[in-house]
Design an enzyme around this catalytic site. Structure first.
Site, PDB file in Angstrom:
ATOM      1  N   ASP A 334       0.861  -1.181   0.000  1.00 48.27           N
ATOM      2  CA  ASP A 334       0.000   0.000   0.000  1.00 48.27           C
ATOM      3  C   ASP A 334       0.891   1.222   0.000  1.00 48.27           C
ATOM      4  O   ASP A 334       2.019   1.164   0.480  1.00 48.27           O
ATOM      5  CB  ASP A 334      -0.818   0.036   1.303  1.00 48.27           C
ATOM      6  CG  ASP A 334      -2.007  -0.893   1.235  1.00 48.27           C
ATOM      7  OD1 ASP A 334      -2.429  -1.203   0.126  1.00 48.27           O
ATOM      8  OD2 ASP A 334      -2.502  -1.275   2.314  1.00 48.27           O
ATOM      9  N   ASP A 625      -4.508  -3.246   5.554  1.00 42.25           N
ATOM     10  CA  ASP A 625      -4.824  -2.793   6.906  1.00 42.25           C
ATOM     11  C   ASP A 625      -6.318  -2.864   7.220  1.00 42.25           C
ATOM     12  O   ASP A 625      -6.715  -2.932   8.368  1.00 42.25           O
ATOM     13  CB  ASP A 625      -4.295  -1.378   7.156  1.00 42.25           C
ATOM     14  CG  ASP A 625      -4.618  -0.447   6.008  1.00 42.25           C
ATOM     15  OD1 ASP A 625      -5.487  -0.822   5.193  1.00 42.25           O
ATOM     16  OD2 ASP A 625      -4.017   0.636   5.918  1.00 42.25           O
ATOM     17  N   ASP A 629      -9.284  -6.182   3.459  1.00 43.16           N
ATOM     18  CA  ASP A 629      -8.006  -6.725   2.998  1.00 43.16           C
ATOM     19  C   ASP A 629      -7.789  -8.156   3.476  1.00 43.16           C
ATOM     20  O   ASP A 629      -6.840  -8.815   3.049  1.00 43.16           O
ATOM     21  CB  ASP A 629      -6.839  -5.865   3.519  1.00 43.16           C
ATOM     22  CG  ASP A 629      -6.761  -4.541   2.790  1.00 43.16           C
ATOM     23  OD1 ASP A 629      -7.100  -4.522   1.598  1.00 43.16           O
ATOM     24  OD2 ASP A 629      -6.364  -3.538   3.404  1.00 43.16           O
TER      25      ASP A 629
HETATM   26  P1  ATP Z   1      -3.488   3.096   0.015  1.00 42.81           P
HETATM   27  O1  ATP Z   1      -3.606   3.230   1.500  1.00 42.81           O
HETATM   28  O2  ATP Z   1      -4.038   1.827  -0.494  1.00 42.81           O
HETATM   29  O3  ATP Z   1      -2.188   3.513  -0.513  1.00 42.81           O
HETATM   30  P2  ATP Z   1      -4.905   5.446  -0.293  1.00 42.81           P
HETATM   31  O4  ATP Z   1      -5.056   5.585   1.162  1.00 42.81           O
HETATM   32  O5  ATP Z   1      -4.060   6.437  -0.950  1.00 42.81           O
HETATM   33  O6  ATP Z   1      -4.461   4.060  -0.691  1.00 42.81           O
HETATM   34  P3  ATP Z   1      -7.743   5.546  -0.442  1.00 42.81           P
HETATM   35  O7  ATP Z   1      -7.751   5.818   1.009  1.00 42.81           O
HETATM   36  O8  ATP Z   1      -8.541   4.441  -0.991  1.00 42.81           O
HETATM   37  O9  ATP Z   1      -6.296   5.374  -0.994  1.00 42.81           O
HETATM   38  O10 ATP Z   1      -8.128   6.910  -1.146  1.00 42.81           O
HETATM   39  C1  ATP Z   1      -8.410   6.994  -2.520  1.00 42.81           C
HETATM   40  C2  ATP Z   1      -8.954   8.342  -2.858  1.00 42.81           C
HETATM   41  O11 ATP Z   1     -10.146   8.543  -2.137  1.00 42.81           O
HETATM   42  C3  ATP Z   1      -8.035   9.477  -2.478  1.00 42.81           C
HETATM   43  O12 ATP Z   1      -7.220   9.833  -3.550  1.00 42.81           O
HETATM   44  C4  ATP Z   1      -9.003  10.585  -2.136  1.00 42.81           C
HETATM   45  O13 ATP Z   1      -9.335  11.315  -3.288  1.00 42.81           O
HETATM   46  C5  ATP Z   1     -10.229   9.871  -1.667  1.00 42.81           C
HETATM   47  N1  ATP Z   1     -10.323   9.876  -0.214  1.00 42.81           N
HETATM   48  C6  ATP Z   1      -9.447   9.379   0.660  1.00 42.81           C
HETATM   49  N2  ATP Z   1      -9.871   9.518   1.923  1.00 42.81           N
HETATM   50  C7  ATP Z   1     -11.058  10.110   1.858  1.00 42.81           C
HETATM   51  C8  ATP Z   1     -12.048  10.534   2.812  1.00 42.81           C
HETATM   52  N3  ATP Z   1     -11.869  10.350   4.109  1.00 42.81           N
HETATM   53  N4  ATP Z   1     -13.155  11.120   2.371  1.00 42.81           N
HETATM   54  C9  ATP Z   1     -13.367  11.295   1.069  1.00 42.81           C
HETATM   55  N5  ATP Z   1     -12.509  10.934   0.133  1.00 42.81           N
HETATM   56  C10 ATP Z   1     -11.360  10.353   0.496  1.00 42.81           C
END
Ligand code: ATP
Length: 898
Positions: A334, A625, A629
């Site tokens: 991730d 996490d 998953d």
């Molecule tokens: P990983 O942990 O797998 O690397 P990530 O944490 O970057 O991935 P996600 O958390 O799935 O990925 O987030 C993907 C997208 O969703 C982000 O680019 C953002 O635009 C949106 N996003 C993330 N967190 C939030 C939230 N709390 N509320 C709304 N949109 C969110």
């Protein structure tokens, strides 16, 4: 006194009655004092495995070994034949052998026990009016516990509050579908089934979704499945493939040894030697030559390795995983939190009408400013920018208390920006009516809210990934006026988001409106999440050793690629979650070979990605996490969960837990994994060469009709050295640079390889030739005296010590390794040499081992001779090193020149 309640009683009572009976308070929980008193009565919320057998019994059970029984038998026969010296000697030797074996086994048991305590479950509990997180073993009946998605239920709990709560009880019921939980008491007749008791959460089950609260009705042994837990804990962990193959090797060697020993005894008998003497020699040889200690040394080495990894913050949950660690050749990681810090800070805000603000200051303390064209942003001068942050604050579940964040960093970052703009409390002006939480599939979060005092005017506030938000938008905001969203505007917003992504920012879009199909786009928020320290270096090391890293993220392509570049992850192509869905399995497998960055991926894609990679023979490590998953973590060859940010569900499903969520820790664990395998090889080499040398020595002398060069006690002493401390100390050899740089091992590769066997046979040949030569020299007078056997015996032992020294590494010379780098080895060998001196010079031991004091010149002679085994091995290593450097150079020359 408060008693525990049985689940089938509590489920029929109202939650108020249960709370009353448990003398608990829904608002304040128990006081710390009350909890301490209850703990004294009910004990810890844990399952202590009673020491089933006292130590002395365990010690005595060592004598049940058939070989030891045979030896004891021969001691008794010696006694009857009035050969008291022999009887005493054999008994002393047996006691030493049995004690060493017992200590080894005890150590291995203790270290295995320590493994089970590495990941103690935690709980969230209300005490003295405040929710606290502490070890689940501290819970007492009457405690108020809060449960949320991903948690492991820490005790038996009568639920009194449940929102969408569903619990996975498959470990007890076998039912894979999570059970919905309610708060109402059950009516009708007595519930018998776990599945019927819908208002009880059972200890050890896993919260799959929703959240809830309840009061503890049973802990530890008094919980519904206390008995099952105890059985599970007491059960012996399954053997690792390595342990199994070592046991098999031990058995095969035993069979060969028995045949050889049988032949020796028969030959000796035909030659007219004393039967009892031959019997003693035969049995001692069986004890010595059979490496019965091999599986134990393997277990202890694996367990010590696991403890070493734990110190480096990688918790390996099961022993077999240690072996797989050195075989992993792809790690799917991730991005957020594992490769990056997961410390988000908003740095840019771009409104739909073209205003751009920069934010300064890091962290959640709120120090810093949000500035647009030189002026601090406020509702008067830049209302569109303010609207973006306002939506971000309303559609938000995090909180900042005294500069500390409670909640997701992404949301915390928006709140911190709001603090800088003096807008933190804007949430209080609204009443939240409904929430659609963020999830990694929809990649957006929605809140329906209304301004206090005007509850009829309901508005949707939405934030999330740009393309997802734009799908719901028909308008955009331009200086307070909502204009239709044209294709041109749509493309402009998308390209603005891409530009922000290219500079490594994580981008969230915001929108609002009275209907989800008719939202107005307001603007973009960009936040930085810097790479974690040391991760770039760890990636470089892993790549150099042939391990591929693939970044999996829910983030956009641009952001992912930008971060990947910063971390030194070069990608020939990227792959999106959508492509993973649409490609055929074969096409996906082919694309995965070239792709390092996988973006807009959600947990459900992970499973397919693992299967595709595994189909090409790769050994895959996968991080995760969240609750979703779990499947991927289970299907990966090594499932890696996050200690800090991970849910209990993911930790439960994983094989390795990274305490600090850092990929670098994984790299350290893999290094340890390689080192352990390497060390096991080293002591197998040591044990095999000793064993083969001892057998061959006696075989040759018997067939050549020579007297026995070693007596029974001396053979047993050699066995102690072989199975005991020196072998074990080879297992704790520090991690060596060269070993780390080796490419991942093939999963099918056996411990016993051709080069290993060559080394074993070479050492055994030198040991046997040298010892026989000394024996022959001493026998020049044609009489066998204690001095002759003492010389032969000491010669063998010294050979073995030098052999152990060369076994410390297969490739490196002692100068490269450093003489003092393995202190345990020095201690073990020092101890063995001291023991040898005692055996030779200490009168009571002289009697037992039938030895005689040697001259110092004898020792000088023997040391000079026996060092040959070490010198030959060093020279061989040197040749191999030079040859391999030349071969490397040769291989690097382009083929045109060859
Ligand atoms: P990983 O942990 O797998 O690397 P990530 O944490 O970057 O991935 P996600 O958390 O799935 O990925 O987030 C993907 C997208 O969703 C982000 O680019 C953002 O635009 C949106 N996003 C993330 N967190 C939030 C939230 N709390 N509320 C709304 N949109 C969110």
């Amino acid at each position: 006194m408060i008693n525990c309640l049985k689940a089938d009683e509590a489920c029929h009572m109202t939650s108020d009655d249960v709370l009353h009976l448990m003398r608990s308070d829904i608002q304040h929980g128990l006081s710390h004092n009350d909890a301490a008193v209850r703990q004294r009565i009910h004990g810890l919320n844990d399952f202590e495995i009673n020491e089933d057998e006292p130590l002395w019994k365990k010690y005595l059970s060592q004598f049940k070994d058939p070989l030891i029984m045979l030896l004891l038998g021969s001691a008794i026969v010696s006694l009857f034949m009035r050969q008291f010296d022999d009887a005493i000697s054999i008994t002393v030797a047996i006691i030493i052998v049995v004690t060493v074996a017992f200590v080894q086994e005890y150590r291995s048991e203790k270290s295995l026990e320590a493994l089970t305590k590495l990941v103690p479950p935690k709980c969230h509990c209300l005490r003295n009016g405040k929710y606290e997180t502490f070890l689940a073993r501290e819970l007492v009946p009457g405690d108020i516990v809060s449960l949320s998605t991903g948690d492991r239920v820490p005790a038996d709990i009568r639920i009194f509050e449940a929102f969408d709560l569903a619990i996975d009880e498959s470990s007890f019921t076998g039912e894979t579908e999570p059970a919905r939980k309610l708060t109402e008491s059950l009516r009708g007749e007595k519930a018998f089934n776990v599945t019927d008791m819908q208002n009880i959460a059972f200890m050890g089950t896993l919260v799959r979704c929703g959240n809830g609260k309840g009061v503890v009705i049973g802990t530890g042994d008094n919980s519904e499945f206390g008995e099952i837990f105890r059985i599970m804990k007491a059960e012996e962990p399954p053997k690792t493939p390595l342990q199994k193959s070592m046991s098999l090797l031990g058995k095969q060697l035993s069979a060969y040894s028995f045949i050889v020993i049988g032949l020796i005894m028969v030959t000796g008998w035909i030659q007219g030697r004393k039967l009892l003497k031959m019997f003693n020699i035969g049995v001692s040889l069986a004890v010595a030559a059979i490496p019965e200690g091999l599986p134990i040394v393997v277990t202890v080495t694996l367990a010590i390795g696991v403890m070493r990894m734990a110190k480096k913050k990688a918790i390996v949950k099961k022993l077999p995983i240690v072996e797989t660690l050195g075989c992993v050749n792809v790690i799917c990681s991730d991005k957020t939190g594992t490769l990056t810090k997961n410390e988000m800070t908003v740095t840019r805000i771009v409104s739909s009408d073209g205003d751009e603000a920069e934010a300064t200051g890091l962290g959640y303390s709120g120090t810093g400013q949000v500035v647009c064209r030189g002026e601090t942003v406020n509702p008067e001068n830049h209302p569109s920018l303010v609207k973006i942050v306002e939506i971000g604050v309303i559609c938000n579940n995090a909180q900042i208390v005294d500069g500390e964040l409670h909640g997701q960093p992404t949301e915390g970052a928006i709140l911190a920006a709001a603090v800088k703009m003096d807008m933190y409390s804007i949430r209080n002006q609204y009443i939240r009516l409904q929430e659609w939480p963020f999830n990694s599939d929809t990649k957006m979060m929605t809140v329906k809210a209304a301004v206090r005092g005007n509850e009829d005017a309901q508005t949707y506030f939405v934030k999330g990934a740009v393309e997802r938000i734009l799908q719901h938008c028909t308008k955009f905001n331009e200086r307070g006026v909502l204009r239709p969203l044209t294709n041109q505007q749509y493309n402009l917003f998308v390209s603005q988001a891409k530009n922000m992504g290219r500079s490594g920012l994580r981008v969230l879009a915001t929108a609002y409106g009275s209907s989800m199909s008719d939202l107005a786009f307001v603007g973009l928020i960009g936040m930085i999440d810097p790479p974690r320290e040391g991760v770039k270096e760890a990636i470089t090391i892993l790549q150099e050793t042939g391990v591929e890293i693939k970044m999996l993220t829910g983030d956009s392509e641009e952001t992912a690629v930008s971060i990947a570049n910063r971390l030194g992850l070069k990608s020939r192509r990227t792959l999106s979650g959508e492509e993973v869905d649409s490609l055929s399995f074969e096409a996906l497998t082919a694309s995965l070979i070239e792709s390092t960055v996988l973006y807009r991926v959600s947990p459900r894609h992970k499973h397919v990605i693992i299967k595709a990679l595994q189909s090409t023979g790769q050994i895959v490590g996968m991080t995760g996490d969240g609750v979703n998953d779990a499947v991927a973590l289970k299907s990966a060859d090594i499932g890696i969960a996050m200690g800090r940010s991970g849910t209990d569900v993911s930790k439960e499903a994983a094989d390795v837990i990274l305490v600090d969520d850092n990929l670098r820790t994984m790299e350290a664990a893999m290094e340890e994994g390689k080192a352990i395998f390497h060390n096991i090889r080293n002591f197998v080499r040591f044990q095999l060469s000793t064993s083969i040398a001892a057998l061959t020595l006696i075989t040759i002398s018997t067939f050549a009709n020579l007297p026995n060069p070693l007596n029974a006690m001396q053979i047993l002493w050699i066995n102690i050295i072989m199975d005991g401390p020196p072998a074990q100390s080879l297992g704790v050899e520090p991690v060596d640079d060269d070993t780390i740089k080796q490419p991942p091992r093939k999963a099918t590769e056996s411990i016993i390889t051709r080069p290993l066997m060559t080394n074993v046979l070479l050492s055994a040949t030198i040991i046997v030739s040298g010892t026989l030569w000394v024996f022959w020299r001493e026998m020049a007078d044609n009489k066998i005296t204690p001095r002759d056997t003492t010389m032969t015996f000491t010669c063998f032992v010294l050979f073995d010590m030098f052999n152990a020294l060369s076994c410390r590494s297969q490739k490196k010379s002692i100068l490269q390794l450093g003489f003092t780098t393995n202190r345990t080895f020095l201690l073990a060998v020092g101890g063995s040499l001291l023991g040898q001196l005692l055996v030779v010079y200490f009168p009571p031991l002289q009697r037992t081992f039938q030895t005689e004091a040697l001259y110092i010149t004898d020792f000088i002679f023997l040391i000079t001779l026996t060092s040959s085994v070490f010198i030959v091995s060093e020279v061989k290593k040197w040749f191999e090193r030079v040859y391999s450097v030349k071969r490397d150079r040769f291989e690097r020359i382009p083929s045109d020149y060859v």
